[in-house]
Every structure is written in C-alpha cells, then in structure tokens.
Scaffold this motif. Structure first.
Motif, PDB file in Angstrom:
ATOM      1  N   GLY A  19      16.054  -5.807  -0.792  1.00 55.98           N
ATOM      2  CA  GLY A  19      15.499  -4.677   0.402  1.00 55.98           C
ATOM      3  C   GLY A  19      15.069  -2.798  -0.002  1.00 55.98           C
ATOM      4  N   ARG A  20      16.107  -2.532  -0.811  1.00 55.69           N
ATOM      5  CA  ARG A  20      15.300  -0.877  -1.003  1.00 55.69           C
ATOM      6  C   ARG A  20      13.622  -1.319  -2.143  1.00 55.69           C
ATOM      7  NH1 ARG A  20      20.604  -0.924  -3.192  1.00 55.69           N
ATOM      8  NH2 ARG A  20      18.834  -1.187  -5.650  1.00 55.69           N
ATOM      9  N   TYR A  21      13.547  -2.896  -2.754  1.00 53.23           N
ATOM     10  CA  TYR A  21      12.540  -2.598  -3.258  1.00 53.23           C
ATOM     11  C   TYR A  21      11.225  -2.725  -2.140  1.00 53.23           C
ATOM     12  CZ  TYR A  21       8.250  -4.984  -5.093  1.00 53.23           C
ATOM     13  OH  TYR A  21       7.012  -5.802  -6.233  1.00 53.23           O
ATOM     14  N   LEU A  22      11.469  -3.144  -0.745  1.00 52.74           N
ATOM     15  CA  LEU A  22      10.526  -3.419   0.141  1.00 52.74           C
ATOM     16  C   LEU A  22       9.969  -2.474   0.627  1.00 52.74           C
ATOM     17  CD1 LEU A  22      11.475  -7.564   1.329  1.00 52.74           C
ATOM     18  CD2 LEU A  22       9.794  -6.833   0.314  1.00 52.74           C
ATOM     19  N   LEU A  90       7.724  -4.170   6.827  1.00 49.96           N
ATOM     20  CA  LEU A  90       8.306  -4.018   7.515  1.00 49.96           C
ATOM     21  C   LEU A  90       8.993  -5.496   8.421  1.00 49.96           C
ATOM     22  CD1 LEU A  90       4.785  -3.634   9.289  1.00 49.96           C
ATOM     23  CD2 LEU A  90       6.069  -1.893   9.721  1.00 49.96           C
ATOM     24  N   PHE A  91       9.444  -5.968   7.968  1.00 51.06           N
ATOM     25  CA  PHE A  91      10.077  -6.870   8.411  1.00 51.06           C
ATOM     26  C   PHE A  91      11.299  -7.010   7.273  1.00 51.06           C
ATOM     27  CE2 PHE A  91      12.747 -11.170   6.242  1.00 51.06           C
ATOM     28  CZ  PHE A  91      12.177 -11.840   8.049  1.00 51.06           C
ATOM     29  N   ALA A  92      11.889  -5.967   6.284  1.00 53.89           N
ATOM     30  CA  ALA A  92      12.537  -5.555   5.472  1.00 53.89           C
ATOM     31  C   ALA A  92      12.959  -4.787   6.553  1.00 53.89           C
ATOM     32  CB  ALA A  92      12.509  -5.349   4.577  1.00 53.89           C
ATOM     33  N   LEU A  93      12.101  -3.626   6.732  1.00 51.27           N
ATOM     34  CA  LEU A  93      12.642  -2.619   7.510  1.00 51.27           C
ATOM     35  C   LEU A  93      12.971  -3.408   9.434  1.00 51.27           C
ATOM     36  CD1 LEU A  93      12.226   0.235   8.397  1.00 51.27           C
ATOM     37  CD2 LEU A  93      10.473  -0.158   8.937  1.00 51.27           C
ATOM     38  N   LEU A  94      12.606  -4.399   9.970  1.00 55.20           N
ATOM     39  CA  LEU A  94      12.803  -5.334  10.643  1.00 55.20           C
ATOM     40  C   LEU A  94      14.212  -5.319  10.471  1.00 55.20           C
ATOM     41  CD1 LEU A  94      12.601  -5.938  14.033  1.00 55.20           C
ATOM     42  CD2 LEU A  94      11.643  -8.246  12.538  1.00 55.20           C
ATOM     43  N   CYS A  95      14.977  -6.351   9.890  1.00 52.82           N
ATOM     44  CA  CYS A  95      16.612  -6.468   9.303  1.00 52.82           C
ATOM     45  C   CYS A  95      16.754  -5.055   8.891  1.00 52.82           C
ATOM     46  CB  CYS A  95      15.736  -7.545   7.861  1.00 52.82           C
ATOM     47  SG  CYS A  95      15.285  -8.628   8.025  1.00 52.82           S
ATOM     48  N   LEU A 144      22.054 -11.714  11.546  1.00 56.25           N
ATOM     49  CA  LEU A 144      21.008 -10.722  11.032  1.00 56.25           C
ATOM     50  C   LEU A 144      21.326 -10.165   9.701  1.00 56.25           C
ATOM     51  CD1 LEU A 144      20.218  -7.583  13.216  1.00 56.25           C
ATOM     52  CD2 LEU A 144      18.221  -9.532  12.101  1.00 56.25           C
ATOM     53  N   GLY A 145      22.187 -10.389   8.697  1.00 60.35           N
ATOM     54  CA  GLY A 145      23.073  -9.917   8.052  1.00 60.35           C
ATOM     55  C   GLY A 145      22.660 -11.045   6.829  1.00 60.35           C
ATOM     56  N   VAL A 146      22.998 -12.577   7.447  1.00 61.23           N
ATOM     57  CA  VAL A 146      22.841 -13.403   6.850  1.00 61.23           C
ATOM     58  C   VAL A 146      21.268 -13.899   6.400  1.00 61.23           C
ATOM     59  CG1 VAL A 146      22.662 -16.145   7.199  1.00 61.23           C
ATOM     60  CG2 VAL A 146      24.550 -14.889   7.734  1.00 61.23           C
ATOM     61  N   LEU A 147      20.319 -12.996   7.651  1.00 63.37           N
ATOM     62  CA  LEU A 147      18.798 -13.548   7.813  1.00 63.37           C
ATOM     63  C   LEU A 147      18.496 -12.570   6.285  1.00 63.37           C
ATOM     64  CD1 LEU A 147      16.188 -14.331   8.705  1.00 63.37           C
ATOM     65  CD2 LEU A 147      16.398 -12.274  10.186  1.00 63.37           C
TER      66      LEU A 147
END
Length: 385
Positions: A19-22, A90-95, A144-147
């Motif tokens: 997540g940090r990388y994205l 953006l996907f990582a930010l959404l999650c 959302l955590g599992v996703l």
C-alpha cells in the motif's frame, strides 16, 4: 495457532508495504504528469527513473545494478508511470482511504447522533443504534481489509516488474557493460597473475634456490675432504641432509600457495574439514552435493575460505564461524559467516580484496554483508563451467 497468526501478520505486513509503495507511486505519477516537460531533460529523466528503479527493486527484493543512461527508455518509462501508476495508486487510495473513512464515520455516528437516522441505500435498514452501526462498520472494514490484503501485494509487484522491465538496459547496453566489466577484471587478473609469478620467483630464489646452492657446496666440500677427514665429511653430509629437508618444506609451502596438495588428496570437502580443525575460532563445515568441480574452482574456493577464516581469527572477535559450500547447477557457492563485531570492508586493502580478485579471475563474484555489530557473511560464487 502461532503459525496461523504468523501468516496473518506476514500478509498484513506485505499489504501495508505494498500500500505504501502504491500510494507513493500515485504521488510520483502525479508529479510526473504535472512536470512532464521538465522531466524530458535527460539528466532529470535519468535521475527520476533511477530513483524508481531502486524503489521497485527494493519492493521485489532484487539488487538493482547501475545502468547506462538511455533517454528513450527513460521517456518511455515516464509515459508508462503515468499510464499504470495513476490507476494502481488510485485503487490503493480507494481501499486504504475507505478503511479510514469507515473508522471516521463510525466514530461520527457515536459522537454526533441524529434525530432521523439514515437508511442503508440498498438494504433499507435504518441505523438507529450504536451496536448496528458498529456491526455494519466492522463488516465493511473487514471486507475492505481482505480486499486490500489480497489485491494490493500482486498489484504492487506487477507495477514494480513493469518499471524494471521498461528501464532495463537493452541487449547492446548489457553486452557493452559486460565487455567493459570483463576487460576490467581480466586486466586485474593479469596484474595479479604477474604479481603472483614474481612472488613465487622471489620465494624460490631467496629460499629454496639458496638452500640448494648451500647443499651443493657442502656436498662438494664433503666429497673433497672425505678421504682426509671422514668425520668432517660425514658432518657436512648430515648438514646437507638437514638443509635438504628444510628446502623440501619451503618448496611444499610454495607449491601449497599454487594448488594445495590437500585438495588433490582429500577433495574440497575434506580439505575444508581439515582447515576447520586448525582455524582460530570454532568452525562448523557444511558441504552439499558438489559433483565434479574443476581444479581451478576448488583452489579458489579453498583459498577464499582460508583467507576468510584467517580474517575472522585476526579481526572479528568472533566466538564461532560456519562455512557452507553448495552447488546450484553450474554455480558453486561458498558462504562464510561469523558472529563477530562486523565492519568488514574489502575496499580497505585487506585479504578480502584478494578473495574478490581470485573470484573475478574465474568470472565469479564475492559479496559481503557486515553491518557494525555483526554478523558478517561473505558469499563467494564461482561458475563451474
């Protein structure tokens, strides 16, 4: 139970790192889009691309070697970074953003109750209690955590691989780099070979040859004086015999520096086992299935371990050491570790630089991991072809 908890923790750590990388990729992709004209300057494009190569290599756990500048690849990467980095980020930010948003909304439901509770859009359920709000929020948070745990690590790895693939040197650049490296190592090998020949010549001239001359002179004198003084002649012969034994000892020591006889007698595994018994620190030897190893490779591996153990005994303050020699296909690997104080550095002109040069002579490599405080690990890899 502990194994399951460990696996869950490892997955969460990977998801957080990805997540940090994205999110960092989203930020840098935005910067790339905004400052695209400025990043078309060759030096800036190269520096910007190199920074992201290191980030991608760190995520994948791959060493990233320096590469020659290639403006076309750098510019192609700028386009790729915007095209792939924005949607992935953006996907990582959404999650991750929704995870935080759910927590905020849950606290707001509790802190700021309303007279007319809202209904869930699809289910028509009225949120009229803190327990219901907490249950729904927890379900959404877990979903959302599992996703994020499932989707973010592979997405980050795909982006990192794409980055490294786009910025990888071309075949021509790789060949040119390889030729330059081989030229440099071969020059070093020739210099080392010349120095080694001069050392052998000096050892033979100053040691063995001088003793042989003395032996010849004593025997000549003994031959001349034998008829007149047999006792003196016998004493000279005994002196010549002692000198002969000393010359043989010196000659064996010179030969040992070229190709240790113990390798011919016992093979690499036996030679290292014998070496461990006289090492300065307690040393454990582990030898895998090596198969047939060329003599030159055996000699370099043996000398590398010898020098490494000598350095451990002299400098590391270690209480124990270990040597593991394995073979993977055509590559022989010797790993020497100790629990000493660390700080080993081949650039300071120690014997470690000699190990590096010996390995380079066979197109091999030497790597050192020796942080302050230890432990120290020296890995020598040698091709067996």
């Amino acid at each position: 139970m502990h194994g399951v908890i460990g696996k869950v923790r490892a997955r969460l750590v990977r998801a957080g790192r990805s997540g940090r990388y994205l999110l960092g990729t989203l930020m840098t992709a935005t910067v790339t889009l905004v400052t695209a004209p400025l990043l078309c300057i060759p030096s800036l494009a190269a520096a910007w691309a190199e920074r992201h190569r290191r980030r991608a290599g760190s995520l994948l756990g791959r060493p990233v070697e320096p590469r020659p500048r290639a403006l076309r690849r750098d510019l192609a990467w700028l386009v790729t970074q915007v095209a792939t980095g924005l949607p992935a980020g953006l996907f990582a930010l959404l999650c991750l953003g929704n995870l935080l948003l759910i927590l905020g909304i849950t606290v707001a439901w509790w802190a700021f109750p309303v007279s007319d509770p809202p209904r869930l859009p699809l289910l028509g359920v009225r949120i009229d209690s803190w327990a219901l709000a907490l249950t729904i929020s927890l379900a959404q948070f877990l979903l959302l955590g599992v996703l994020a745990t499932i989707a973010l690590p592979p997405l980050a790895r795909v982006h990192a691989r794409c980055c490294l693939a786009v910025l990888a040197p071309s075949s021509a650049q790789q060949l040119a780099t390889r030729v330059t490296e081989l030229t440099r190592t071969r020059t070093g090998v020739l210099q080392a070979h010349g120095a080694e020949l001069r050392r052998i010549e000096r050892d033979l001239h100053d040691g063995t040859q001088a003793r042989l001359v003395a032996i010849a002179m004593r025997l000549a004198v003994a031959g001349e004086s034998f008829s007149q003084d047999p006792d003196a002649a016998a004493a000279l012969v005994r002196q010549a015999q002692a000198e002969t034994e000393e010359a043989m000892t010196e000659l064996r020591s010179v030969i040992r520096t070229i190709y240790p006889p113990v390798l011919a007698d016992m093979g690499l595994g036996g030679a290292l086992g014998a070496l461990a018994t006289r090492a300065g620190v307690p040393t454990r030897i582990g030898i895998g299935e090596l198969g047939e190893v060329p003599a030159a490779v055996e000699a370099v591996a043996y000398f590398a371990v010898t020098e490494a153990l000598a350095n451990i005994a002299r400098h590391s303050r270690a209480t124990k050491a270990a040597v593991h020699v394995t073979r993977n296909g055509t590559m022989l690997s010797a790993e020497i570790t100790d629990d000493g104080t660390g700080g080993a550095d081949a650039s300071r002109g120690s014997g470690l630089d000699g190990i590096r040069r010996r390995a380079a002579a066979l197109d091999g490599t030497m790597k050192i991991s020796s942080p302050p405080g230890g432990p120290t690990t020296i890995t020598v890899e040698l091709p067996c072809v």
